[in-house]
Design a protein around this motif. Sequence first.
Motif, PDB file in Angstrom:
ATOM      1  N   TYR A  40      45.858  20.209  34.526  1.00 55.81           N
ATOM      2  CA  TYR A  40      44.462  19.806  34.664  1.00 55.81           C
ATOM      3  C   TYR A  40      43.624  20.935  35.256  1.00 55.81           C
ATOM      4  O   TYR A  40      42.511  21.214  34.796  1.00 55.81           O
ATOM      5  CB  TYR A  40      44.350  18.560  35.546  1.00 55.81           C
ATOM      6  N   ASP A  41      44.150  21.566  36.293  1.00 54.90           N
ATOM      7  CA  ASP A  41      43.408  22.645  36.949  1.00 54.90           C
ATOM      8  C   ASP A  41      43.057  23.765  35.988  1.00 54.90           C
ATOM      9  O   ASP A  41      41.983  24.384  36.080  1.00 54.90           O
ATOM     10  CB  ASP A  41      44.225  23.230  38.113  1.00 54.90           C
ATOM     11  N   THR A  42      43.953  24.085  35.097  1.00 56.91           N
ATOM     12  CA  THR A  42      43.770  25.215  34.179  1.00 56.91           C
ATOM     13  C   THR A  42      43.045  24.817  32.896  1.00 56.91           C
ATOM     14  O   THR A  42      42.803  25.678  32.045  1.00 56.91           O
ATOM     15  CB  THR A  42      45.118  25.843  33.821  1.00 56.91           C
ATOM     16  N   GLY A  43      42.702  23.546  32.762  1.00 53.02           N
ATOM     17  CA  GLY A  43      41.987  23.113  31.566  1.00 53.02           C
ATOM     18  C   GLY A  43      42.876  22.897  30.363  1.00 53.02           C
ATOM     19  O   GLY A  43      42.389  22.645  29.254  1.00 53.02           O
ATOM     20  N   LEU A  44      44.200  22.972  30.567  1.00 55.40           N
ATOM     21  CA  LEU A  44      45.118  22.729  29.464  1.00 55.40           C
ATOM     22  C   LEU A  44      44.996  21.285  28.993  1.00 55.40           C
ATOM     23  O   LEU A  44      45.159  20.963  27.821  1.00 55.40           O
ATOM     24  CB  LEU A  44      46.550  23.030  29.914  1.00 55.40           C
ATOM     25  N   VAL A  45      44.699  20.400  29.939  1.00 56.23           N
ATOM     26  CA  VAL A  45      44.439  18.991  29.657  1.00 56.23           C
ATOM     27  C   VAL A  45      43.164  18.600  30.359  1.00 56.23           C
ATOM     28  O   VAL A  45      42.907  19.049  31.489  1.00 56.23           O
ATOM     29  CB  VAL A  45      45.620  18.110  30.156  1.00 56.23           C
ATOM     30  N   ARG A  46      42.359  17.776  29.728  1.00 55.92           N
ATOM     31  CA  ARG A  46      41.080  17.363  30.302  1.00 55.92           C
ATOM     32  C   ARG A  46      41.142  15.895  30.734  1.00 55.92           C
ATOM     33  O   ARG A  46      41.864  15.106  30.115  1.00 55.92           O
ATOM     34  CB  ARG A  46      39.951  17.524  29.265  1.00 55.92           C
TER      35      ARG A  46
END
Length: 218
Positions: free
Chosen positions: A210-216
């Motif tokens: 989540y932090d890296t934007g891999l999943v929103r």
Amino acid sequence: MTTVLIVDDQSLQRLGFSMLLEQHPDLTVVGEATHGAEAIRKTAELRPDVVLMDIRMPGMDGIEATRRIVRSGGRSHVLVLTTFDLDEHAYAALRAGASGFLLKDALPDELVAGIRAVAAGDAVIAPGLTRKLLDTFGDRFPGRTPDQEEMLSSLTQREGEVLKAIASGWSNLEIAERLSLAESTVKTHVSRILAKIGARDRVQAVIFAYDTGLVRPA
């Protein structure tokens, strides 16, 4: 032998936990703390396998204590006690680095099993519930740091797919079935992913995604 530090500002609560855990030959209580600052000090001194951490305490709360214990890089894992499963405090504790949480009204066997699991390096919270927590409370993610960017780039394409699947709450068996892999291969991928991104367990892997934007957030 699994060693446990009990952190709670209520003396009767500490006594109850201690009496319960001492009934099991493989568990031993090495100390108690009544607030966050004392928990940090005793964790450094006693190096317990598991810190059983209350959240709401006077002075330094359990969330900040968890953050400092995890950042110290020691061997101790933190298992947080909370009132509700979809609680902002539970979310904050996971963000601080806790290996999971249990409800305060958990059955004795659930508490003992949770402590054993955390001591073994597992997370005591389903990845699906982790995702639900993040979707509920994680409306402001910091974005990728240069270190996280480097960690992501170290993942193979398949490892990236497995990390997304972990963040979606899939079990190893579900990942194996959906990606047409052997379950043993999935376990190998998961171990490598955790090592590459510096995550202690699947919960921290979900937060990393989540932090890296891999999943929103949903």
